[in-house]
Scaffold this motif. Structure first.
Motif, PDB file in Angstrom:
ATOM      1  N   ARG A 563       0.865  -1.177   0.000  1.00 24.44           N
ATOM      2  CA  ARG A 563       0.000   0.000   0.000  1.00 24.44           C
ATOM      3  C   ARG A 563       0.899   1.224   0.000  1.00 24.44           C
ATOM      4  N   LEU A 564       0.985   1.879  -1.153  1.00 22.39           N
ATOM      5  CA  LEU A 564       1.990   2.907  -1.364  1.00 22.39           C
ATOM      6  C   LEU A 564       1.334   4.235  -1.725  1.00 22.39           C
ATOM      7  N   THR A 565       1.693   5.281  -0.969  1.00 26.86           N
ATOM      8  CA  THR A 565       1.198   6.633  -1.227  1.00 26.86           C
ATOM      9  C   THR A 565       2.392   7.562  -1.339  1.00 26.86           C
ATOM     10  N   GLY A 566       2.478   8.311  -2.441  1.00 22.03           N
ATOM     11  CA  GLY A 566       3.585   9.232  -2.608  1.00 22.03           C
ATOM     12  C   GLY A 566       3.411  10.068  -3.862  1.00 22.03           C
ATOM     13  N   ALA A 567       4.378  10.968  -4.069  1.00 17.84           N
ATOM     14  CA  ALA A 567       4.286  11.877  -5.213  1.00 17.84           C
ATOM     15  C   ALA A 567       4.427  11.143  -6.531  1.00 17.84           C
ATOM     16  N   GLY A 568       5.183  10.067  -6.549  1.00 16.91           N
ATOM     17  CA  GLY A 568       5.371   9.298  -7.763  1.00 16.91           C
ATOM     18  C   GLY A 568       6.167   8.050  -7.445  1.00 16.91           C
ATOM     19  N   PHE A 569       6.100   7.057  -8.343  1.00 17.77           N
ATOM     20  CA  PHE A 569       6.751   5.787  -8.082  1.00 17.77           C
ATOM     21  C   PHE A 569       7.411   5.269  -9.350  1.00 17.77           C
ATOM     22  N   THR A 570       8.575   4.632  -9.153  1.00 18.58           N
ATOM     23  CA  THR A 570       9.264   3.955 -10.236  1.00 18.58           C
ATOM     24  C   THR A 570       9.617   2.548  -9.771  1.00 18.58           C
ATOM     25  N   PHE A 571       9.230   1.555 -10.574  1.00 20.78           N
ATOM     26  CA  PHE A 571       9.506   0.157 -10.258  1.00 20.78           C
ATOM     27  C   PHE A 571      10.390  -0.397 -11.366  1.00 20.78           C
ATOM     28  N   GLY A 572      11.626  -0.734 -11.004  1.00 20.46           N
ATOM     29  CA  GLY A 572      12.571  -1.166 -12.012  1.00 20.46           C
ATOM     30  C   GLY A 572      12.556  -2.647 -12.288  1.00 20.46           C
ATOM     31  N   ALA A 573      11.915  -3.437 -11.425  1.00 21.02           N
ATOM     32  CA  ALA A 573      11.905  -4.883 -11.592  1.00 21.02           C
ATOM     33  C   ALA A 573      10.558  -5.417 -11.136  1.00 21.02           C
ATOM     34  N   GLY A 588      -0.295  15.801  -8.521  1.00 19.87           N
ATOM     35  CA  GLY A 588      -1.090  15.791  -9.738  1.00 19.87           C
ATOM     36  C   GLY A 588      -0.268  15.587 -10.981  1.00 19.87           C
ATOM     37  N   ALA A 589       0.997  15.981 -10.933  1.00 22.22           N
ATOM     38  CA  ALA A 589       1.873  15.789 -12.087  1.00 22.22           C
ATOM     39  C   ALA A 589       2.721  14.531 -11.952  1.00 22.22           C
ATOM     40  N   GLY A 590       2.539  13.805 -10.863  1.00 23.67           N
ATOM     41  CA  GLY A 590       3.348  12.622 -10.619  1.00 23.67           C
ATOM     42  C   GLY A 590       2.936  11.450 -11.485  1.00 23.67           C
ATOM     43  N   THR A 591       3.865  10.528 -11.647  1.00 25.33           N
ATOM     44  CA  THR A 591       3.599   9.348 -12.467  1.00 25.33           C
ATOM     45  C   THR A 591       4.004   8.091 -11.706  1.00 25.33           C
ATOM     46  N   VAL A 592       3.455   6.976 -12.165  1.00 28.02           N
ATOM     47  CA  VAL A 592       3.873   5.655 -11.713  1.00 28.02           C
ATOM     48  C   VAL A 592       4.472   4.958 -12.921  1.00 28.02           C
ATOM     49  N   THR A 593       5.725   4.536 -12.782  1.00 32.93           N
ATOM     50  CA  THR A 593       6.433   3.971 -13.925  1.00 32.93           C
ATOM     51  C   THR A 593       6.967   2.588 -13.577  1.00 32.93           C
ATOM     52  N   PHE A 594       6.560   1.607 -14.380  1.00 30.72           N
ATOM     53  CA  PHE A 594       7.101   0.268 -14.276  1.00 30.72           C
ATOM     54  C   PHE A 594       8.040   0.039 -15.453  1.00 30.72           C
ATOM     55  N   GLY A 595       9.204  -0.545 -15.172  1.00 35.00           N
ATOM     56  CA  GLY A 595      10.068  -0.939 -16.262  1.00 35.00           C
ATOM     57  C   GLY A 595       9.397  -2.011 -17.119  1.00 35.00           C
ATOM     58  N   ARG A 596       9.831  -2.122 -18.351  1.00 34.54           N
ATOM     59  CA  ARG A 596       9.175  -3.070 -19.256  1.00 34.54           C
ATOM     60  C   ARG A 596       9.138  -4.472 -18.664  1.00 34.54           C
ATOM     61  N   ASP A 597      10.236  -4.883 -18.041  1.00 34.43           N
ATOM     62  CA  ASP A 597      10.317  -6.236 -17.498  1.00 34.43           C
ATOM     63  C   ASP A 597       9.888  -6.303 -16.038  1.00 34.43           C
ATOM     64  N   ALA A 598       9.336  -5.220 -15.539  1.00 32.13           N
ATOM     65  CA  ALA A 598       8.906  -5.189 -14.134  1.00 32.13           C
ATOM     66  C   ALA A 598       7.515  -5.801 -14.014  1.00 32.13           C
ATOM     67  N   THR A 599       7.431  -7.102 -14.140  1.00 34.74           N
ATOM     68  CA  THR A 599       6.137  -7.775 -14.079  1.00 34.74           C
ATOM     69  C   THR A 599       5.460  -7.528 -12.740  1.00 34.74           C
ATOM     70  N   VAL A 600       4.121  -7.497 -12.767  1.00 38.29           N
ATOM     71  CA  VAL A 600       3.331  -7.309 -11.558  1.00 38.29           C
ATOM     72  C   VAL A 600       2.472  -8.553 -11.363  1.00 38.29           C
ATOM     73  N   VAL A 601       2.624  -9.188 -10.200  1.00 39.05           N
ATOM     74  CA  VAL A 601       1.795 -10.345  -9.853  1.00 39.05           C
ATOM     75  C   VAL A 601       1.286 -10.146  -8.434  1.00 39.05           C
ATOM     76  N   THR A 602      -0.043 -10.114  -8.288  1.00 38.95           N
ATOM     77  CA  THR A 602      -0.637  -9.963  -6.962  1.00 38.95           C
ATOM     78  C   THR A 602      -1.675 -11.053  -6.754  1.00 38.95           C
TER      79      THR A 602
END
Length: 840
Positions: A563-573, A588-602
């Motif tokens: 559970r993550l709250t912040g101005a923006g997030f970058t996930f490299g893996a 409002g200008a923040g972004t969430v960025t996942f690297g191409r190979d940063a698979t998400v499994v929940t």
């Protein structure tokens, strides 16, 4: 003579020898010749023996006006001299030829002993003064001086025990010294009026409220016992060669000389308060037991006995040096001048009680180890050991403090004496437990080695820096009100302990939770959060923060997930969660960025809200929960997949070069907004949907918009409730393009009797790519989709109806729809172009 009726007086001439048994006179008795005494001699005034006196038997001499024995006195019998208020003079050697028996002197005046004395014993009463000028009093038994004694020469008192219960002084301050060759009982004052040059006791000493002052040294060769009232010894060096016992207080002042305690102190009976003042060295060679111990600031202190045990406080004003491993036991131990080992790493210290350390410890020679069982006030700036340091009570920093050691254990928290002023540096490994900064926040804390947090709560106003690996052994919290939290090594736990972090920013250089046993981690920060290593935790909750970056894999092993709250997030893996993944972007200008190979499994869902956009990885799987993305999402080029166990809801999904497979296990696909901007749509190169409960999407698939997008979706799912752009999924009967056309100058209606749809003139420039562009105001249906067929000569063309409904239908001629033909039926004359026209 005169026993019945006293003679008026008695005088002998100077010749011969007089031997009288007993003589009583009301006046003087004067013996001018040698006299042998054997009995009782009483003179109403002065008793005088001008020449040698020999005791033929035990004798008593009383001279109310005084007694003068001007020459030698010998004989092995007892003698008692009583002078009333008169003086007594022993003018020659006493016992020089034949040791006297017991010699007793009672006089209210001054008793002057001119020569040396040898007797079986000697005693003076409490009145009068005794002057010892002969340098020596030697008795086989005891000597007791109850009156005031003055030494006219350096004097040796030799006896089984010498008791000084009155006072004894030098005739001239600092000129005459006293040696007691035997045991001594000192109950009065020595040298307080005129300091003795020195004082030496060869045997045991009983100090019963004695005060001894010497200009030189004092030496007590045997055991010393304190009794009665407190005693005080002052000299230029004081040495106790034997043991020191007794329940009374003792003050020792050695001036510039040393204060040496060579024997055990309080071994048999605990001393009272022991105070030592020395500008030289104070040396405790053996163990000490006392009510309290105090040393002054001058000189140095050698603790060589291994133990100082007090029921009260210990205060060491000077720098202390440990000659052996030492245990200081007391209510409070104060090291005001610091402390060192005699050899680097050779000696260790245990303080069993509270400690106040005002000087450097180990500053010159590092201790081997240090342990404090009670509270510790560290005011000296530094403690250095080659091995461990252990503080079992609360530590209070009165100055910026550096603790250097193998392992430094602060087991019950600590505080700054002034909130935000004092900081702590541990040069080595550290074990932290308890609350730090509860009453006074530390300015900063820095640990160069590894750190174990065993249920620690650490609050600072500035930075917290942990250079080595950090192990969480119990639920802990690190909080800085204005500084960064920096972790230079790995962070881990062996028992799933929780960790709360709060700082201006947070940086972790190593892996977090590599063992897989890290507990719940909570993060709160006003700045950035940077994880350079992999993060594996039971759960991760970030309530506030700036830009947050996860350079390597992020894994939550527990159902509370991420559970993550912040101005923006970058996930490299890769991001994996046994629970859900919830991301809230507060900028409002923040972004969430996942690297191409940063698979998400929940195991649960994946939700995101806020911010300006989210860059997705190539693979997202929410096994049992929904996927909800509040910001416009973009996909990487190439293959991508999104799968959820619940609904998939996105504000927009952009991937013009993405071949997307999206599946929901029974949930709805809600992508884009009907009235949204171009970004608030779906736009992918291709879309494959193997399963979904329903669909409501808006946007473009494979470049096809509006209703045409419905046929571009690769899915076994057809018709309602699966819609894109309000069009049910599936193939459509539509013209996609004009493959061939026969153009006439004036179009002929496709059905006789029907007015032409198109009027216009074909220019000499020929046809444009749009075959209908030459005609004015055509009522047409946009051409897209599959290739139309040409109608043959005389055939009745099929037409596309533009009537109601989203799916066009075909009808035959004779109906009245608005139609689009695929060209007129050619005739033998008017509907053929000439070769010239065709060429044109």
């Amino acid at each position: 003579m005169g026993n019945t009726t006293a003679l008026a007086s008695l005088t002998t001439d100077a010749d011969g020898t007089t031997s009288l048994k007993s003589v009583t006179t009301s006046g003087a008795q004067t013996y001018n010749d040698a006299v042998t005494l054997d009995g009782v001699y009483r003179a109403g005034t002065v008793f005088t023996a001008a020449k040698a006196v020999t005791l033929g038997g035990d004798s008593r001499i009383t001279g109310d006006g005084g007694i003068v024995l001007a020459s030698t006195l010998d004989g092995g019998r007892a003698l008692t001299l009583t002078s009333g208020s008169g003086d007594i003079l022993l003018g020659g050697a006493v016992g020089g030829t034949s040791r006297l028996g017991a010699l007793t002197v009672n006089g209210g005046g001054t008793t002057t002993v001119t020569g040396p004395v040898k007797a079986a014993s000697l005693a003076t009463d409490a009145t009068g003064i005794t002057i010892l000028n002969g340098g020596s009093v030697d008795t086989t038994g005891a000597q007791s001086y109850a009156d005031a004694v003055t030494l006219g020469a350096d004097t040796t008192l030799t006896g089984s025990q010498v008791s000084l219960s009155g006072s004894i002084d030098a005739a001239e301050a600092g000129r005459q010294g006293l040696t007691i060759a035997g045991n001594a009982a000192l109950a009065g004052t020595l040298g307080t009026r005129q300091a003795l040059a020195a004082l030496t006791v060869g045997g045991e000493t009983l100090l019963n409220g004695a005060t001894a002052v010497t200009s030189g040294a004092q030496t007590y060769g045997g055991a010393v016992r304190l009794d009665g009232t407190p005693s005080a010894l002052t000299g230029a060096g004081v040495t106790f060669a034997g043991t020191l016992d007794g329940g009374q207080a003792l003050t020792v002042s050695s001036g510039v000389g040393d204060a040496v305690f060579a024997g055990t102190i309080g071994g048999t009976e605990r001393l009272g308060a022991l105070a030592v003042n020395s500008a030289g060295q104070t040396r405790f060679a053996q163990s000490v037991r006392a009510a309290s111990v105090v040393t002054d600031a001058a000189g140095t202190l050698a603790l060589n006995g291994g133990s100082v045990d007090t029921t009260g406080t210990q205060t060491y004003g000077e720098r202390a040096v440990l000659g052996t491993d030492t245990r200081l036991t007391g209510s409070t131990v104060v090291l005001a001048g610091g402390l060192d080992a005699a050899t680097r790493g050779g000696q260790g210290l245990t303080i069993a009680g509270d400690a106040v350390i005002n000087g450097l410890v180990g500053g010159t020679q590092a201790l081997r180890r240090l342990s404090v069982t009670g509270t510790a006030a560290l005011n000296g700036g530094a403690v250095t050991t080659v091995a461990e340091q252990s503080y079992n009570g609360t530590v209070t920093l009165g100055a910026d403090t550096v603790l250097t050691g193998g392992i430094v254990s602060l087991l019950n928290g600590g505080n700054a004496a002034n909130a935000g002023v004092q900081g702590l540096t541990v040069d080595g490994d550290a074990v932290l437990a308890g609350v730090f900064g509860e009453t006074g926040a530390l300015r900063q804390i820095a640990v160069s080695g590894g750190t174990s947090l065993d249920g620690a709560t650490v609050t600072t106003t500035g930075a917290q820096r942990f250079g080595g690996a950090l192990t969480v052994a119990g639920a802990s919290a690190l909080s800085s009100t204005g500084g960064d939290l920096v972790f230079g090594g790995a962070v881990d736990s062996a028992n799933r302990s929780a960790l709360a972090l709060n700082g201006a920013s947070i940086r972790a250089s190593g892996d977090i939770g590599a063992s897989g046993l890290m507990g719940d981690v909570t993060v709160r920060t006003s700045g950035g959060v940077f994880y350079d290593g992999a993060v594996t935790v039971r759960s991760l909750t970030q309530t506030t923060g700036g830009e947050s970056r996860f350079a390597k894999a992020l894994t939550a092993t527990g159902t509370d997930g991420l559970r993550l709250t912040g101005a923006g997030f970058t996930f490299g893996a890769a991001v994996n969660s046994a629970g859900s993944l919830a991301v809230v972007t507060t900028d409002g200008a923040g972004t969430v960025t996942f690297g191409r190979d940063a698979t998400v499994v929940t195991e649960g869902g994946f939700t995101q809200s806020g911010g300006s956009g989210i860059v997705l990885p190539a693979s997202i799987t929410a096994k049992t929960g929904p996927i909800t993305l509040g910001a416009v999402a973009s996909l990487p080029d190439g293959q991508a997949s999104i799968a959820a166990g619940g609904p998939i809801t996105m504000a927009g999904l952009q991937g013009k070069a993405t071949m997307l497979t999206m599946a929901s296990d029974g949930g709805a696909l809600i992508i884009g907004q009907e009235t949204g901007t171009a970004l608030q749509k779906i736009d992918v190169l291709s879309l494959t949907v193997p399963k979904a409960g329903s669909a409501r999407m808006f946007g473009t698939v494979a470049g096809k918009t509006d209703a045409l997008a419905a046929s571009a979706i690769d899915s076994p799912l057809r018709a309602a409730p699966y819609f894109i752009n309000n069009t049910p999924w599936g193939p459509t009967q539509q013209v996609s393009r004009v493959a061939a056309t026969v153009v006439v100058v004036v179009p002929v209606p496709s059905t006789p009797g029907v007015t032409s749809l198109f009027t216009g003139t074909v220019t000499r420039a020929g046809l444009t790519p749009n075959a209908l562009a030459a005609y004015a105001a055509p009522q047409v249906l946009s051409l897209a989709g599959t290739t139309p067929s040409l109608t043959g000569v005389g055939a009745q063309p099929e037409v596309l109806s533009t009537g109601a409904g989203t799916t066009p239908s075909t009808s035959r001629a004779g109906a009245q729809p608005e139609v689009l033909t695929t060209g007129p039926a050619p005739s033998a004359t008017g509907n053929q172009q000439t070769e010239k026209e065709e060429a044109r």
